[in-house]
Design a protein around this motif. Structure first.
Motif, PDB file in Angstrom:
ATOM      1  N   THR A   5     -31.931 -27.508   1.229  1.00  0.00           N
ATOM      2  CA  THR A   5     -31.243 -28.695   0.733  1.00  0.00           C
ATOM      3  C   THR A   5     -32.079 -29.937   1.006  1.00  0.00           C
ATOM      4  O   THR A   5     -32.188 -30.829   0.157  1.00  0.00           O
ATOM      5  CB  THR A   5     -29.853 -28.829   1.372  1.00  0.00           C
ATOM      6  OG1 THR A   5     -29.226 -27.562   1.326  1.00  0.00           O
ATOM      7  CG2 THR A   5     -29.006 -29.827   0.633  1.00  0.00           C
ATOM      8  N   LEU A  62     -24.905 -29.675   1.142  1.00  0.00           N
ATOM      9  CA  LEU A  62     -25.306 -31.023   1.526  1.00  0.00           C
ATOM     10  C   LEU A  62     -24.358 -31.565   2.594  1.00  0.00           C
ATOM     11  O   LEU A  62     -23.149 -31.538   2.433  1.00  0.00           O
ATOM     12  CB  LEU A  62     -25.270 -31.925   0.280  1.00  0.00           C
ATOM     13  CG  LEU A  62     -26.169 -33.152   0.272  1.00  0.00           C
ATOM     14  CD1 LEU A  62     -27.618 -32.773   0.441  1.00  0.00           C
ATOM     15  CD2 LEU A  62     -25.990 -33.904  -1.032  1.00  0.00           C
TER      16      LEU A  62
ATOM     17  N   GLN B  25     -32.250 -32.894   6.958  1.00  0.00           N
ATOM     18  CA  GLN B  25     -31.603 -33.330   5.708  1.00  0.00           C
ATOM     19  C   GLN B  25     -31.369 -34.827   5.701  1.00  0.00           C
ATOM     20  O   GLN B  25     -31.651 -35.507   4.711  1.00  0.00           O
ATOM     21  CB  GLN B  25     -30.249 -32.640   5.568  1.00  0.00           C
ATOM     22  CG  GLN B  25     -30.236 -31.485   4.627  1.00  0.00           C
ATOM     23  CD  GLN B  25     -28.823 -31.013   4.377  1.00  0.00           C
ATOM     24  OE1 GLN B  25     -27.919 -31.792   4.085  1.00  0.00           O
ATOM     25  NE2 GLN B  25     -28.622 -29.734   4.480  1.00  0.00           N
TER      26      GLN B  25
END
Lengths: 141, 130
Positions: A5, A62, B25
């Motif tokens: 991701t 996410l 992330q």
């Protein structure tokens, strides 16, 4: 998987920066264009960046609060055109003035350099991610 | 026999790995949004060092277990870096160095885990005889 991701987030950055570089190149290429299909000289274009989630199945992977980026819109620059006195030019008006695009070459060059640096930062992040993923695959060997 | 503490180490490593990749992330999002007007740089409020310390600390008794923090509760917070004229707070140099650090921390964990697996395999194969 989280790492993939993160890879998608960075690649969204790559796509957005590439579009920005494309628009800046188009502005540079048309800095002297006095005729367009819509009539009149070329009008400078600009990109609008916006945070973006992912619409596909990846959305679930996410983390909340983490977002990618996208070019949400390409807008025209409302600044006035450049008028130059060139009586010999076929597009000159009755007073001898030619209307040139509102493109500032320096501005576009700066934008191109900025887009390229941002692109490289995303590439750097991706290469670190690649190392992380590869090491994970080697786990236990 | 696998000691209960060994099992705990495996679970803690798994947890830390998952957290490190989640953090990557958030950092990736900061790099991707470095030119997005109004974007606020984000990071997780959680100390890698603290967690690793409590994991690798030598305990002299089974009762000396150091409590591990729950990484899934780590909160996103806005990094207090200087705001640019367009309201964006991403400091690219900070993000790139954090990404590098986080990546190396991840690799350290993988290396550690790999070593644990190797030790176990060695035991399983009777010290290499099998």
């Amino acid at each position: 998987m989280n790492l993939f991701t993160a890879l998608d987030v960075n690649s969204s950055g790559l796509t957005a920066q590439r579009k920005r570089a494309e628009i800046a190149s188009s502005n540079l290429a048309n800095a002297q264009t006095t005729r367009t299909p819509e009539g009149g000289p070329y009008r400078r274009k600009d990109v609008i960046f916006q945070t973006a989630g992912f619409a596909d199945s990846l959305a679930t992977a996410l983390e909340p609060g983490v977002e990618g980026v996208k070019v949400s819109d390409v807008v025209e620059d409302p600044r006035p055109f450049d008028r130059r006195f060139e009586p010999g030019h076929p597009d000159a008006d009755a007073d001898g003035y030619v209307t040139y695009p509102n493109v500032n070459v320096m501005e576009e060059m700066a934008s191109l350099v900025e887009a390229s640096e941002s692109y490289q930062a995303n590439i750097g992040a991706i290469s670190i991610l690649k190392t992380m993923i590869n090491r994970t695959l080697d786990l236990g060997k | 026999m696998i000691q209960p503490s060994e099992d705990r180490v495996f679970r803690a490593l798994e947890d830390l790995l998952s957290w490190t990749s989640r953090r990557q992330q958030a950092l990736a999002a900061n790099v991707a949004n470095q030119d997005t007007p109004g974007y606020r740089a984000k990071d997780y409020s959680f100390s890698f060092k603290e967690q690793l310390d409590s994991l690798t600390m030598t305990t002299t008794s089974e009762k000396h277990m150091m409590p591990l923090k729950d990484t899934s509760k780590a909160q996103l917070y806005e990094v207090g870096t200087k705001e640019k004229p367009n309201g964006n707070t991403v400091d690219l140099e900070r993000e790139m160095s954090e990404i590098t650090k986080n990546g190396l921390q991840y690799i350290t964990l993988i290396q550690y885990l790999s070593q644990k697996i190797k030790t176990m395999r060695y035991a399983i194969t009777e010290g290499g005889k099998g």
